[in-house]
Design an enzyme around this catalytic site. Structure first.
Site, mmCIF file in Angstrom:
data_model
loop_
_atom_site.group_PDB
_atom_site.id
_atom_site.type_symbol
_atom_site.label_atom_id
_atom_site.label_comp_id
_atom_site.label_asym_id
_atom_site.label_seq_id
_atom_site.Cartn_x
_atom_site.Cartn_y
_atom_site.Cartn_z
ATOM 1 N N SER A 109 0.926 -1.111 0.078
ATOM 2 C CA SER A 109 0.144 0.088 0.087
ATOM 3 C C SER A 109 0.907 1.362 -0.123
ATOM 4 C CB SER A 109 -0.718 0.045 1.149
ATOM 5 O OG SER A 109 -1.641 1.494 1.535
ATOM 6 N N TYR A 132 -1.949 5.838 -4.824
ATOM 7 C CA TYR A 132 -2.789 6.785 -4.496
ATOM 8 C C TYR A 132 -2.261 8.153 -5.115
ATOM 9 C CZ TYR A 132 -5.682 4.281 -1.145
ATOM 10 O OH TYR A 132 -6.662 3.718 -0.605
ATOM 11 N N THR A 158 -5.185 2.889 -7.661
ATOM 12 C CA THR A 158 -6.515 2.755 -6.991
ATOM 13 C C THR A 158 -7.418 4.205 -7.666
ATOM 14 O OG1 THR A 158 -5.759 1.572 -5.094
ATOM 15 C CG2 THR A 158 -7.764 3.081 -5.025
ATOM 16 N N LYS A 233 -7.149 -0.401 -10.511
ATOM 17 C CA LYS A 233 -7.956 -1.114 -9.504
ATOM 18 C C LYS A 233 -9.086 -0.209 -8.984
ATOM 19 C CE LYS A 233 -6.774 -2.783 -4.615
ATOM 20 N NZ LYS A 233 -7.793 -1.729 -3.678
ATOM 21 N N HIS A 257 -13.015 -1.884 -3.152
ATOM 22 C CA HIS A 257 -12.177 -1.423 -2.053
ATOM 23 C C HIS A 257 -12.519 -2.152 -0.687
ATOM 24 C CE1 HIS A 257 -9.517 1.921 -1.388
ATOM 25 N NE2 HIS A 257 -9.753 1.686 -0.245
ATOM 26 N N ARG A 312 -8.207 -8.465 4.029
ATOM 27 C CA ARG A 312 -8.327 -8.655 5.459
ATOM 28 C C ARG A 312 -7.774 -9.917 6.117
ATOM 29 N NH1 ARG A 312 -13.131 -5.830 3.954
ATOM 30 N NH2 ARG A 312 -13.490 -4.195 4.876
#
Length: 369
Positions: A109, A132, A158, A233, A257, A312
């Site tokens: 990330s 981002y 993203t 994405k 997301h 997750r």
């Protein structure tokens, strides 16, 4: 329950909830608003059923595949999830080691608590970088260069986050990055911390830093600052698939997301076929969202995905047992996929076809006939 007694991916969630501070668990676990899509991301998989074929030699199962030219051990990869050191002191470094030992891809990330350089230093491995786009394009230029220099092999752009979705637990908890942590990729730019607010600290950070004017032309611009392939994405429709191809995307990740942005969008598995149909094999289509079983992976592959990304489960297993936890999640999903392939009569990934599953849509079409 001892570690050795964990028999499936979902069991890590309850254990992580016991172990993590409430603010951190809530941040990882929450979806947007009513969390309808959060539930649906799982539920939709349960409505897809198998049509297994029998009396096929399944004594050797081959799950190896190629992703954007990189050989991986299985079509199960790690999705970008922010701030992993909130889960475990080793954070992204543990995740990177687990991914490498499993022979698969990790996506880091932008908002990692470990920098691209630090992650690269854990050793060899195929890694993608999730991006981002900040208002200050020099920051983007620097970051992409650094990821490239650190050996990252693709950019996952993203595109579903011009603003942060409304995650009510984060608002209630006034979510903020714990004081001992920093968004390491932005530390040198004085953007490594979030301001304290009465709201979600992350929502305020996004509002102040992330570019809401981002558009398709910027995908072209990105291609002028890097030679890395760009995965888009957050695409969920045929229309955007067509445009992504037009603008030179190397692949699409069908993603909502983790149900954290717009609530009441369909589950990603429900959007997958529309995107795959439009892509017509011109670029690979991947999926994230709700994958908790090897059977989920098989279903995604049967509906045309080239692979899946898990989010997750990585955070929860990392919280419970660090690198070993993430390794175990990847191993369990691998074993379950292998079994699903054997019991469906598919010795290799290319044997998995649309005819191996039946969806709601198929049932409706059949009823009409």
């Amino acid at each position: 329950m001892g570690m050795e007694m964990i028999t499936n991916v979902s069991e890590y969630e309850r254990l992580a909830k016991e172990k993590l501070p409430k603010m951190v668990y809530d941040y990882y676990a929450s979806g947007a608003e009513d969390q309808w899509t959060l539930n649906e991301n799982r539920e939709a998989f349960s409505r897809i059923l198998f049509r297994p074929r029998v009396l096929i030699d399944v004594s050797h199962i081959n799950m190896a595949t190629n992703i954007l030219g990189f050989d991986v051990s299985m079509p199960i990869m790690i999705a970008p999830t922010a701030m992993q050191k909130m889960a475990h002191p080793e954070g992204e470094l543990a995740t990177a080691r687990a991914a490498a030992s499993a022979g698969t891809i990790m996506t880091l990330s932008s908002w990692a608590t470990s920098s691209v350089e630090r992650v690269n230093s854990v050793g060899p491995g195929i890694r993608f970088f999730q991006l981002y786009v900040y208002k200050d394009r020099n920051i983007v230029r620097q970051l992409v260069k650094r990821a490239e220099m650190a050996g990252f092999k693709a950019i996952a752009l993203t595109v579903d986050t011009p603003r942060l979705g409304r995650r009510e637990a984060d608002i209630k908890n006034r979510f903020n990055l714990p004081p001992h942590l920093v968004l390491e990729n932005f530390a040198a730019l004085d953007l490594g911390k979030m301001d304290k607010t009465d709201d979600s600290g992350l929502a305020s950070y996004v509002a102040s830093q992330v570019d809401q004017s981002l558009c398709w032309e910027d995908v072209k611009w990105l291609q002028t600052i890097t030679s890395l392939p760009i995965l888009v994405k957050g695409v969920m429709t045929a229309e955007d698939t067509r445009i992504a191809i037009e603008y030179g995307a190397a692949g699409i990740i069908v993603s909502n997301h983790g149900a954290r942005q717009l609530d009441y969008v369909p589950a990603t598995i429900s959007c997958l076929e529309e995107v795959v149909r439009e892509a017509k094999g011109r670029l690979p289509v991947f999926l994230d969202g709700g994958v908790r079983r090897g059977t989920d992976v098989f279903k995604a592959l049967a509906l045309g995905a080239s692979g899946v990304f898990i989010g997750r489960p990585v955070l929860y297993s990392l919280a419970v047992d660090g690198e070993a936890g993430v390794r175990k999640v990847l191993q369990m999903l691998r074993d379950e996929l292998e079994l699903a392939m054997a019991l469906s009569g598919c010795p290799s990934l290319r044997d998995i076809t649309r005819a191996h599953v039946v969806t709601d849509g198929d049932r409706i079409r059949r009823a009409r006939l």
